[in-house]
Motif scaffolding. Structure first.
Motif, PDB file in Angstrom:
ATOM      1  N   SER A  72      38.069  34.345  33.272  1.00  0.00           N
ATOM      2  CA  SER A  72      39.237  33.472  33.118  1.00  0.00           C
ATOM      3  C   SER A  72      38.689  32.143  32.911  1.00  0.00           C
ATOM      4  O   SER A  72      37.907  31.621  33.164  1.00  0.00           O
ATOM      5  CB  SER A  72      39.646  33.264  34.704  1.00  0.00           C
ATOM      6  OG  SER A  72      40.625  32.104  34.849  1.00  0.00           O
ATOM      7  N   CYS A  80      48.068  28.202  38.927  1.00  0.00           N
ATOM      8  CA  CYS A  80      47.694  29.253  39.244  1.00  0.00           C
ATOM      9  C   CYS A  80      47.393  30.543  38.454  1.00  0.00           C
ATOM     10  O   CYS A  80      48.231  30.817  37.422  1.00  0.00           O
ATOM     11  CB  CYS A  80      48.392  29.701  40.436  1.00  0.00           C
ATOM     12  SG  CYS A  80      48.107  31.092  41.374  1.00  0.00           S
ATOM     13  N   ARG A  81      46.364  31.499  38.555  1.00  0.00           N
ATOM     14  CA  ARG A  81      46.101  32.308  37.758  1.00  0.00           C
ATOM     15  C   ARG A  81      45.576  33.577  38.684  1.00  0.00           C
ATOM     16  O   ARG A  81      44.714  33.566  39.380  1.00  0.00           O
ATOM     17  CB  ARG A  81      44.947  32.148  36.617  1.00  0.00           C
ATOM     18  CG  ARG A  81      44.816  33.362  35.724  1.00  0.00           C
ATOM     19  CD  ARG A  81      43.918  33.168  34.595  1.00  0.00           C
ATOM     20  NE  ARG A  81      44.461  32.056  33.635  1.00  0.00           N
ATOM     21  CZ  ARG A  81      44.051  31.045  33.363  1.00  0.00           C
ATOM     22  NH1 ARG A  81      42.474  30.783  33.634  1.00  0.00           N
ATOM     23  NH2 ARG A  81      44.474  30.158  32.324  1.00  0.00           N
ATOM     24  N   ARG A  82      46.462  34.685  38.626  1.00  0.00           N
ATOM     25  CA  ARG A  82      46.136  35.911  39.386  1.00  0.00           C
ATOM     26  C   ARG A  82      44.873  36.336  38.661  1.00  0.00           C
ATOM     27  O   ARG A  82      44.669  36.593  37.726  1.00  0.00           O
ATOM     28  CB  ARG A  82      47.233  36.802  39.235  1.00  0.00           C
ATOM     29  CG  ARG A  82      46.945  38.086  40.078  1.00  0.00           C
ATOM     30  CD  ARG A  82      48.170  38.862  39.999  1.00  0.00           C
ATOM     31  NE  ARG A  82      48.109  40.247  40.920  1.00  0.00           N
ATOM     32  CZ  ARG A  82      48.995  41.004  41.217  1.00  0.00           C
ATOM     33  NH1 ARG A  82      50.102  40.413  40.929  1.00  0.00           N
ATOM     34  NH2 ARG A  82      48.830  41.790  42.267  1.00  0.00           N
ATOM     35  N   ALA A 108      47.650  36.519  45.923  1.00  0.00           N
ATOM     36  CA  ALA A 108      47.712  36.569  44.307  1.00  0.00           C
ATOM     37  C   ALA A 108      48.674  35.326  44.084  1.00  0.00           C
ATOM     38  O   ALA A 108      48.596  34.876  42.734  1.00  0.00           O
ATOM     39  CB  ALA A 108      48.557  37.756  43.864  1.00  0.00           C
ATOM     40  N   ASN A 109      49.378  34.514  44.774  1.00  0.00           N
ATOM     41  CA  ASN A 109      50.249  33.331  44.295  1.00  0.00           C
ATOM     42  C   ASN A 109      49.759  32.245  44.637  1.00  0.00           C
ATOM     43  O   ASN A 109      50.342  31.151  44.888  1.00  0.00           O
ATOM     44  CB  ASN A 109      51.708  33.573  44.753  1.00  0.00           C
ATOM     45  CG  ASN A 109      51.712  33.871  46.161  1.00  0.00           C
ATOM     46  OD1 ASN A 109      50.678  33.959  46.826  1.00  0.00           O
ATOM     47  ND2 ASN A 109      52.843  33.753  46.755  1.00  0.00           N
ATOM     48  N   CYS A 110      48.291  31.856  44.798  1.00  0.00           N
ATOM     49  CA  CYS A 110      47.591  30.804  45.265  1.00  0.00           C
ATOM     50  C   CYS A 110      48.028  30.326  46.664  1.00  0.00           C
ATOM     51  O   CYS A 110      48.240  29.305  46.965  1.00  0.00           O
ATOM     52  CB  CYS A 110      47.634  29.737  44.263  1.00  0.00           C
ATOM     53  SG  CYS A 110      46.690  30.119  42.799  1.00  0.00           S
ATOM     54  N   ARG A 131      42.111  36.835  45.398  1.00  0.00           N
ATOM     55  CA  ARG A 131      43.038  37.458  44.442  1.00  0.00           C
ATOM     56  C   ARG A 131      43.749  36.526  43.552  1.00  0.00           C
ATOM     57  O   ARG A 131      44.335  36.734  42.528  1.00  0.00           O
ATOM     58  CB  ARG A 131      44.276  37.958  45.366  1.00  0.00           C
ATOM     59  CG  ARG A 131      43.869  39.268  46.214  1.00  0.00           C
ATOM     60  CD  ARG A 131      45.128  39.715  46.924  1.00  0.00           C
ATOM     61  NE  ARG A 131      44.633  41.095  47.485  1.00  0.00           N
ATOM     62  CZ  ARG A 131      43.750  41.026  48.606  1.00  0.00           C
ATOM     63  NH1 ARG A 131      43.760  39.878  49.376  1.00  0.00           N
ATOM     64  NH2 ARG A 131      43.444  42.104  49.351  1.00  0.00           N
ATOM     65  N   SER A 132      43.445  35.195  43.629  1.00  0.00           N
ATOM     66  CA  SER A 132      43.847  34.217  42.581  1.00  0.00           C
ATOM     67  C   SER A 132      43.035  32.955  42.537  1.00  0.00           C
ATOM     68  O   SER A 132      42.275  32.770  43.374  1.00  0.00           O
ATOM     69  CB  SER A 132      45.311  33.696  42.872  1.00  0.00           C
ATOM     70  OG  SER A 132      45.499  33.261  44.103  1.00  0.00           O
TER      71      SER A 132
END
Length: 136
Positions: A72, A80-82, A108-110, A131-132
């Motif tokens: 990443s 935010c990045r999953r 996953a959504n910060c 997850r993020s």
């Protein structure tokens, strides 16, 4: 290598066994976790060989099925990045080579549990599945 979903879940469940006391971990600082020495060689160094990226592995100690590593770029502040690491879309070991501090999250959504990972810091065993990743 053919692996069934049940086998993958079993492998991931086994790899994610972490002590519950670790869930209260403070921000990851260079003093608390390993900083990479110049010229270090090893699986993590070979797979995460570019500066300005953050690398994520599914299992502890920089391991993933078929040696896959999610890379990443720096996540800017407020974004935010999953994490997508293949079978599970979670990570339990990672290395921040972005040049800036990043925040990792349990959801996953910060959202959820989180802590800071300063630049140059490797986390071989996260206190919770990540997850993020978000910018600070």
């Amino acid at each position: 290598m053919l692996i069934t979903t049940a086998a993958a879940v079993s492998l991931i469940s086994t790899a994610l066994a972490v002590p519950t006391a670790a869930h209260a971990a403070a921000d990851a600082s260079p003093a608390q976790h390993s900083r990479v020495a110049a010229g270090e060689v090893g699986p993590a160094s070979l797979q995460c060989n570019l500066n300005l990226i953050m690398c994520f592995w599914t299992f502890p100690d920089y391991r993933s099925l078929d040696n896959e590593v999610q890379k990443s770029l720096l996540v800017p502040s407020g974004l935010c990045r999953r994490i997508t690491t293949g079978v599970s879309d979670l990570s339990t070991s990672f290395w921040n080579r972005t040049g800036a501090t990043q925040r990792v999250w349990s959801e996953a959504n910060c959202t959820g549990q989180n802590f800071l990972v300063h630049t140059g810091v490797r986390i071989p065993r996260s206190p919770f599945p990540v997850r993020s990743v978000g910018g600070v």
